[in-house]
Design a protein around this motif. Structure first.
Motif, PDB file in Angstrom:
ATOM      1  N   ALA A  73       4.705  46.785 -17.508  1.00  0.00           N
ATOM      2  CA  ALA A  73       6.361  47.019 -17.337  1.00  0.00           C
ATOM      3  C   ALA A  73       6.501  47.880 -16.250  1.00  0.00           C
ATOM      4  N   TRP A  74       5.828  49.252 -16.418  1.00  0.00           N
ATOM      5  CA  TRP A  74       6.159  50.118 -15.270  1.00  0.00           C
ATOM      6  C   TRP A  74       5.618  49.679 -14.080  1.00  0.00           C
ATOM      7  N   GLY A  75       4.438  48.810 -13.829  1.00  0.00           N
ATOM      8  CA  GLY A  75       4.004  48.426 -12.609  1.00  0.00           C
ATOM      9  C   GLY A  75       4.711  46.970 -12.255  1.00  0.00           C
ATOM     10  N   GLY A  76       5.971  46.783 -12.820  1.00  0.00           N
ATOM     11  CA  GLY A  76       6.630  45.795 -12.301  1.00  0.00           C
ATOM     12  C   GLY A  76       6.613  44.298 -13.026  1.00  0.00           C
ATOM     13  N   ALA A  77       5.939  44.218 -13.687  1.00  0.00           N
ATOM     14  CA  ALA A  77       5.798  42.841 -14.455  1.00  0.00           C
ATOM     15  C   ALA A  77       7.241  42.467 -14.892  1.00  0.00           C
ATOM     16  N   ARG A  78       7.531  41.033 -14.769  1.00  0.00           N
ATOM     17  CA  ARG A  78       8.640  40.502 -14.887  1.00  0.00           C
ATOM     18  C   ARG A  78       8.440  39.897 -16.371  1.00  0.00           C
ATOM     19  N   VAL A  79       7.670  39.264 -16.974  1.00  0.00           N
ATOM     20  CA  VAL A  79       7.441  38.749 -18.102  1.00  0.00           C
ATOM     21  C   VAL A  79       6.035  39.094 -18.753  1.00  0.00           C
ATOM     22  N   LEU A  80       6.260  39.357 -20.108  1.00  0.00           N
ATOM     23  CA  LEU A  80       5.001  39.688 -20.851  1.00  0.00           C
ATOM     24  C   LEU A  80       4.792  38.908 -22.008  1.00  0.00           C
ATOM     25  N   ARG A  81       3.698  38.326 -22.209  1.00  0.00           N
ATOM     26  CA  ARG A  81       3.545  37.263 -23.199  1.00  0.00           C
ATOM     27  C   ARG A  81       2.767  38.201 -24.232  1.00  0.00           C
TER      28      ARG A  81
END
Length: 112
Positions: A73-81
């Motif tokens: 999330a901190w690195g910029g991921a938009r969607v986490l499964r």
């Protein structure tokens, strides 16, 4: 695998996607705060045909899963499964509060 959108997707937050096998798991994921659901079967929901690039949180202990989710999330991921929607939702909201993209859930000041 079909993807279903649970609610309107906010453009300014990390989305949490649950991969489920049964309708009961889907209902639990929605209650825990999932934005998207991946389901291998049929549900009577509006299928989301958007092309989402999702980062998969590897299964493991809660500490490892949450560390990975917070870094993604901190690195910029938009969607986490993720296999654990409730804990992942909490950690991505915490990361957003630290990054300043959302207000903290509760502001406490230690004034002594």
């Amino acid at each position: 695998m079909k993807r279903f959108r649970v609610a309107e997707l906010a453009l300014d937050r990390v989305l949490v996607m649950a991969q489920v096998d049964t309708v009961d798991e889907a209902l639990r994921a929605v209650a825990d705060g999932a934005d998207l659901i991946e389901f291998d079967g049929s549900l009577e929901l509006q299928e989301d045909s958007s092309a989402w690039e999702a980062v998969t949180v590897p299964p493991g202990g809660p500490d490892e899963m949450l560390a990975f989710a917070s870094l993604a999330a901190w690195g910029g991921a938009r969607v986490l499964r993720t296999p654990d929607v409730r804990l992942t939702r909490k950690v991505v909201e915490m990361v957003a509060s630290i990054a300043g993209t959302r207000p903290p859930a509760r502001a406490v000041r230690a004034l002594a």
